[in-house]
Motif scaffolding. Structure first.
Motif, PDB file in Angstrom:
ATOM      1  N   GLY A 128       0.825  -1.212   0.000  1.00 32.84           N
ATOM      2  CA  GLY A 128       0.000   0.000   0.000  1.00 32.84           C
ATOM      3  C   GLY A 128       0.858   1.260   0.000  1.00 32.84           C
ATOM      4  O   GLY A 128       0.602   2.214  -0.746  1.00 32.84           O
ATOM      5  N   LEU A 129       1.902   1.255   0.816  1.00 31.52           N
ATOM      6  CA  LEU A 129       2.749   2.446   0.917  1.00 31.52           C
ATOM      7  C   LEU A 129       3.578   2.649  -0.356  1.00 31.52           C
ATOM      8  O   LEU A 129       3.850   3.783  -0.755  1.00 31.52           O
ATOM      9  CB  LEU A 129       3.662   2.349   2.145  1.00 31.52           C
ATOM     10  CG  LEU A 129       2.917   2.425   3.492  1.00 31.52           C
ATOM     11  CD1 LEU A 129       3.861   2.137   4.657  1.00 31.52           C
ATOM     12  CD2 LEU A 129       2.242   3.785   3.686  1.00 31.52           C
ATOM     13  N   LEU A 130       3.955   1.531  -0.987  1.00 32.45           N
ATOM     14  CA  LEU A 130       4.682   1.671  -2.260  1.00 32.45           C
ATOM     15  C   LEU A 130       3.801   2.335  -3.318  1.00 32.45           C
ATOM     16  O   LEU A 130       4.259   3.210  -4.061  1.00 32.45           O
ATOM     17  CB  LEU A 130       5.163   0.301  -2.754  1.00 32.45           C
ATOM     18  CG  LEU A 130       6.436  -0.232  -2.098  1.00 32.45           C
ATOM     19  CD1 LEU A 130       6.692  -1.683  -2.514  1.00 32.45           C
ATOM     20  CD2 LEU A 130       7.640   0.640  -2.437  1.00 32.45           C
ATOM     21  N   ASP A 131       2.548   1.948  -3.356  1.00 26.55           N
ATOM     22  CA  ASP A 131       1.616   2.574  -4.306  1.00 26.55           C
ATOM     23  C   ASP A 131       1.488   4.066  -4.017  1.00 26.55           C
ATOM     24  O   ASP A 131       1.531   4.899  -4.924  1.00 26.55           O
ATOM     25  CB  ASP A 131       0.222   1.940  -4.197  1.00 26.55           C
ATOM     26  CG  ASP A 131       0.169   0.591  -4.897  1.00 26.55           C
ATOM     27  OD1 ASP A 131       1.128   0.261  -5.627  1.00 26.55           O
ATOM     28  OD2 ASP A 131      -0.835  -0.136  -4.708  1.00 26.55           O
ATOM     29  N   GLN A 132       1.329   4.381  -2.752  1.00 27.49           N
ATOM     30  CA  GLN A 132       1.175   5.799  -2.377  1.00 27.49           C
ATOM     31  C   GLN A 132       2.434   6.592  -2.689  1.00 27.49           C
ATOM     32  O   GLN A 132       2.359   7.750  -3.099  1.00 27.49           O
ATOM     33  CB  GLN A 132       0.896   5.903  -0.878  1.00 27.49           C
ATOM     34  CG  GLN A 132      -0.540   5.663  -0.486  1.00 27.49           C
ATOM     35  CD  GLN A 132      -0.720   6.080   0.968  1.00 27.49           C
ATOM     36  OE1 GLN A 132      -0.306   5.369   1.880  1.00 27.49           O
ATOM     37  NE2 GLN A 132      -1.317   7.238   1.198  1.00 27.49           N
ATOM     38  N   THR A 133       3.583   5.961  -2.471  1.00 28.48           N
ATOM     39  CA  THR A 133       4.847   6.655  -2.747  1.00 28.48           C
ATOM     40  C   THR A 133       4.976   6.943  -4.239  1.00 28.48           C
ATOM     41  O   THR A 133       5.374   8.040  -4.644  1.00 28.48           O
ATOM     42  CB  THR A 133       6.040   5.817  -2.239  1.00 28.48           C
ATOM     43  OG1 THR A 133       5.866   5.573  -0.835  1.00 28.48           O
ATOM     44  CG2 THR A 133       7.358   6.542  -2.451  1.00 28.48           C
ATOM     45  N   MET A 137       5.348  10.543  -6.071  1.00 33.19           N
ATOM     46  CA  MET A 137       6.433  10.823  -7.020  1.00 33.19           C
ATOM     47  C   MET A 137       5.873  11.323  -8.342  1.00 33.19           C
ATOM     48  O   MET A 137       6.421  12.237  -8.974  1.00 33.19           O
ATOM     49  CB  MET A 137       7.275   9.553  -7.248  1.00 33.19           C
ATOM     50  CG  MET A 137       8.114   9.163  -6.035  1.00 33.19           C
ATOM     51  SD  MET A 137       8.766   7.482  -6.155  1.00 33.19           S
ATOM     52  CE  MET A 137       9.995   7.687  -7.437  1.00 33.19           C
ATOM     53  N   ARG A 138       4.760  10.733  -8.753  1.00 32.17           N
ATOM     54  CA  ARG A 138       4.119  11.156 -10.002  1.00 32.17           C
ATOM     55  C   ARG A 138       3.652  12.612  -9.892  1.00 32.17           C
ATOM     56  O   ARG A 138       3.860  13.415 -10.810  1.00 32.17           O
ATOM     57  CB  ARG A 138       2.933  10.232 -10.304  1.00 32.17           C
ATOM     58  CG  ARG A 138       2.780   9.897 -11.761  1.00 32.17           C
ATOM     59  CD  ARG A 138       1.690   8.853 -11.991  1.00 32.17           C
ATOM     60  NE  ARG A 138       2.079   7.518 -11.569  1.00 32.17           N
ATOM     61  CZ  ARG A 138       1.443   6.786 -10.646  1.00 32.17           C
ATOM     62  NH1 ARG A 138       0.375   7.260 -10.019  1.00 32.17           N
ATOM     63  NH2 ARG A 138       1.867   5.579 -10.342  1.00 32.17           N
ATOM     64  N   SER A 139       3.053  12.959  -8.765  1.00 33.91           N
ATOM     65  CA  SER A 139       2.596  14.339  -8.581  1.00 33.91           C
ATOM     66  C   SER A 139       3.776  15.310  -8.598  1.00 33.91           C
ATOM     67  O   SER A 139       3.707  16.380  -9.207  1.00 33.91           O
ATOM     68  CB  SER A 139       1.832  14.481  -7.262  1.00 33.91           C
ATOM     69  OG  SER A 139       0.694  13.655  -7.278  1.00 33.91           O
ATOM     70  N   LEU A 455       8.218  10.538 -15.275  1.00 31.38           N
ATOM     71  CA  LEU A 455       6.800  10.292 -15.555  1.00 31.38           C
ATOM     72  C   LEU A 455       6.622   9.035 -16.396  1.00 31.38           C
ATOM     73  O   LEU A 455       5.693   8.253 -16.187  1.00 31.38           O
ATOM     74  CB  LEU A 455       6.181  11.506 -16.255  1.00 31.38           C
ATOM     75  CG  LEU A 455       5.943  12.696 -15.310  1.00 31.38           C
ATOM     76  CD1 LEU A 455       5.531  13.949 -16.089  1.00 31.38           C
ATOM     77  CD2 LEU A 455       4.893  12.341 -14.257  1.00 31.38           C
ATOM     78  N   GLU A 456       7.558   8.826 -17.314  1.00 27.93           N
ATOM     79  CA  GLU A 456       7.482   7.629 -18.132  1.00 27.93           C
ATOM     80  C   GLU A 456       7.682   6.390 -17.268  1.00 27.93           C
ATOM     81  O   GLU A 456       6.946   5.407 -17.357  1.00 27.93           O
ATOM     82  CB  GLU A 456       8.580   7.671 -19.202  1.00 27.93           C
ATOM     83  CG  GLU A 456       8.069   7.492 -20.623  1.00 27.93           C
ATOM     84  CD  GLU A 456       9.079   8.021 -21.625  1.00 27.93           C
ATOM     85  OE1 GLU A 456      10.045   7.277 -21.901  1.00 27.93           O
ATOM     86  OE2 GLU A 456       8.936   9.183 -22.059  1.00 27.93           O
ATOM     87  N   LYS A 457       8.699   6.465 -16.410  1.00 24.55           N
ATOM     88  CA  LYS A 457       9.030   5.332 -15.558  1.00 24.55           C
ATOM     89  C   LYS A 457       7.882   5.017 -14.582  1.00 24.55           C
ATOM     90  O   LYS A 457       7.618   3.855 -14.275  1.00 24.55           O
ATOM     91  CB  LYS A 457      10.296   5.706 -14.768  1.00 24.55           C
ATOM     92  CG  LYS A 457      11.038   4.539 -14.184  1.00 24.55           C
ATOM     93  CD  LYS A 457      12.459   4.947 -13.858  1.00 24.55           C
ATOM     94  CE  LYS A 457      12.943   4.178 -12.637  1.00 24.55           C
ATOM     95  NZ  LYS A 457      14.224   4.674 -12.153  1.00 24.55           N
ATOM     96  N   LEU A 458       7.236   6.066 -14.119  1.00 26.41           N
ATOM     97  CA  LEU A 458       6.183   5.867 -13.119  1.00 26.41           C
ATOM     98  C   LEU A 458       4.849   5.466 -13.769  1.00 26.41           C
ATOM     99  O   LEU A 458       3.928   5.024 -13.083  1.00 26.41           O
ATOM    100  CB  LEU A 458       5.985   7.142 -12.297  1.00 26.41           C
ATOM    101  CG  LEU A 458       7.159   7.487 -11.364  1.00 26.41           C
ATOM    102  CD1 LEU A 458       7.109   8.940 -10.926  1.00 26.41           C
ATOM    103  CD2 LEU A 458       7.177   6.573 -10.158  1.00 26.41           C
ATOM    104  N   GLY A 459       4.778   5.655 -15.071  1.00 27.19           N
ATOM    105  CA  GLY A 459       3.587   5.189 -15.806  1.00 27.19           C
ATOM    106  C   GLY A 459       2.352   6.058 -15.605  1.00 27.19           C
ATOM    107  O   GLY A 459       2.186   6.750 -14.645  1.00 27.19           O
TER     108      GLY A 459
END
Ligand code: ARG
Length: 459
Positions: A128-133, A137-139, A455-459
């Motif tokens: 869950g925390l990895l998703d939030q992180t 990062m995307r923001s 942004l590309e890496k984070l999808g």
């Protein structure tokens, strides 16, 4: 009356205070999903190796799924007399299905059971925390791309040092958060071994299949040493230490948001959605969310300190001290979940005041290094000498209360006779920024590429 689960050799029940200090169900009931999942895997394995028959397995499966429903519906009575979530569920199972329920604890102890449940819980928390992180990062990368060319002052010692771009500054936090992610990934990978089947501490005489339960529960393999399996809590500590570092990063960013939003800086504004008012000062707009995220490191590092202190002197294998492992982990997870969500909200919300940031970026002779570099590049002056010459020019500008670019060529030549008019090209904030093209530097082009790459890496 004696405990129905383990009271065979007890004549009477515990003191009220004994029940109270011993009970963990008040906080470990949060493990109920993991406990049921673990029990289902254990039961399937017991059936496979011949310790449960078909009917018993079916009854256990049905019973556990009914109990899950009871818990979801709020119909389950959690009893402190039954200590923890494990015995609460097991006792209820026996109550519902009788004999078969009493067979579930074959070749199992609460010691390996709780170690398994807790690993499963921490693993879910990490996911869950990895998703939030990633979302944060995307923001940050999105805002960084938006402001890849926006000048702001870069600081050292909180003194204006050299111009950077706002996007570059935001991407610095993306780098930090990406390391935080790798630490969480790493902790996840190391914790992903299954303690179930280690029993109380020594393993078991039953012909169990530990590989089967490990696979069933999504673990990579069973743990290799039964003593270690029931006593280790370093998976939880590793998680808390990773969270401590991450909380420290979020705290630094929060501190910057608090500063940036203050009137003397005036770099950003936060909207009504992320600020609060004052009960006495009508004009106030306070960055409380940032302040609270800044403070969470206190709890989270405290949680790490609490648990490592609990563990440090425990002899092998299990001791009840280990029951104190859970609240710090639950607390830190909740604090980090909140912090990441609030920080993501603030990053999306904040509005930079570009004019103000540009103004301050040029203050404090922030292009002095560019001037010194120019002397090195154009006149082949040794850098140490160039530093000295520039220092004298800064002193002169300071005395005249003007910027470096406002000095006349003559004034400059009085300090260094070979200086020519080309020097004025490197004294603006924009030229300084554009020149920082070294890998990892703040040139807007670099920042744009970095933001796009993230942004590309984070999808
Ligand atoms: N509630 C206990 C804990 O969290 C479960 C293990 C109890 N084991 C025991 N031998 N009393 O650690």
């Amino acid at each position: 009356t004696a405990n129905p689960q383990w009271g065979g050799r007890f004549a009477s029940g515990p003191a009220a205070i004994m029940t109270e200090i011993n009970a963990s169900v008040g906080f470990d009931k949060i493990l109920w999903r993991q406990d049921i999942k673990g029990s289902l895997a254990h039961a399937a394995m017991l059936h496979k190796v011949g310790l449960l028959n078909e009917t018993e397995l079916a009854e256990i499966q049905q019973g556990l799924s009914d109990i899950a429903q009871e818990i979801i519906n709020g119909d389950f009575t959690f009893s402190p007399a039954l200590e923890d979530i494990h015995m609460n569920i097991e006792a209820r199972l026996s109550e519902r299905i009788g004999e078969a329920g009493k067979r579930l604890h074959t070749a199992r102890s609460r010691n390996d059971q709780v170690a398994t449940d807790f690993r499963l819980w921490v693993r879910d928390a990490i996911d869950g925390l990895l998703d939030q992180t990633s979302a944060l990062m995307r923001s940050l990368a999105t805002r960084a791309l938006e402001y890849h060319a926006t000048p702001m002052p870069g600081f050292t010692h909180l003194q204006v040092a050299q111009p950077v771009t706002f996007g570059h500054h935001l991407l610095a936090y993306v780098e930090m958060l990406s390391r935080d992610s790798t630490r969480l990934h790493d902790a996840r990978q190391r914790l992903n071994e299954c303690p179930l089947g280690s029993a109380a501490l020594a393993g078991t005489s039953f012909p169990i299949d530990r590989k089967m339960t490990a696979t069933e529960l999504g673990f990579d393999r069973p743990t290799a040493n039964s003593l270690d399996s029931v006593s280790d809590r370093d998976f939880a500590l590793e998680f808390l230490s990773a969270l401590s570092l991450q909380a420290m990063h979020l705290s630094r960013l929060s501190e910057e948001i608090v500063m940036w939003a203050s009137a003397p800086f005036g770099f950003i504004t936060l909207s009504d959605a992320f600020t609060t008012g004052s009960s006495i000062m009508p004009q106030k707009r306070n960055p409380d969310a940032a302040e609270l995220v800044r403070a969470k490191i206190g709890r989270i590092l405290g949680d790490f300190t609490a648990l490592i202190t609990v563990m440090k002197g425990l002899p092998l294998a299990y001791a009840k001290d280990s029951q104190e492992d859970k609240e710090p982990v639950f607390d830190a997870t909740e604090a980090m979940t909140l912090s990441l969500a609030a920080m993501d909200g603030m990053i999306r919300d904040l509005k930079p005041n570009e004019a103000r940031m540009r103004e301050v970026a040029g203050m404090g002779f922030s292009t002095a290094t560019d001037l010194a570099d120019w002397l090195v590049r154009e006149l082949r002056v040794p850098f140490r000498t160039a530093h000295h010459v520039t220092g004298r020019l800064v002193g002169l500008a300071e005395k005249k209360k003007c910027d470096l670019a406002d000095l006349s060529l003559q004034e400059m030549q009085d300090v260094e006779p070979n200086i020519h008019a080309g020097i004025f090209d490197v004294l603006t904030v924009e030229s300084s920024l554009a020149s920082r093209t070294s890998f990892g530097g703040t040139a807007p082009k670099n920042v744009q590429h970095q933001a796009q790459a993230w942004l590309e890496k984070l999808g």
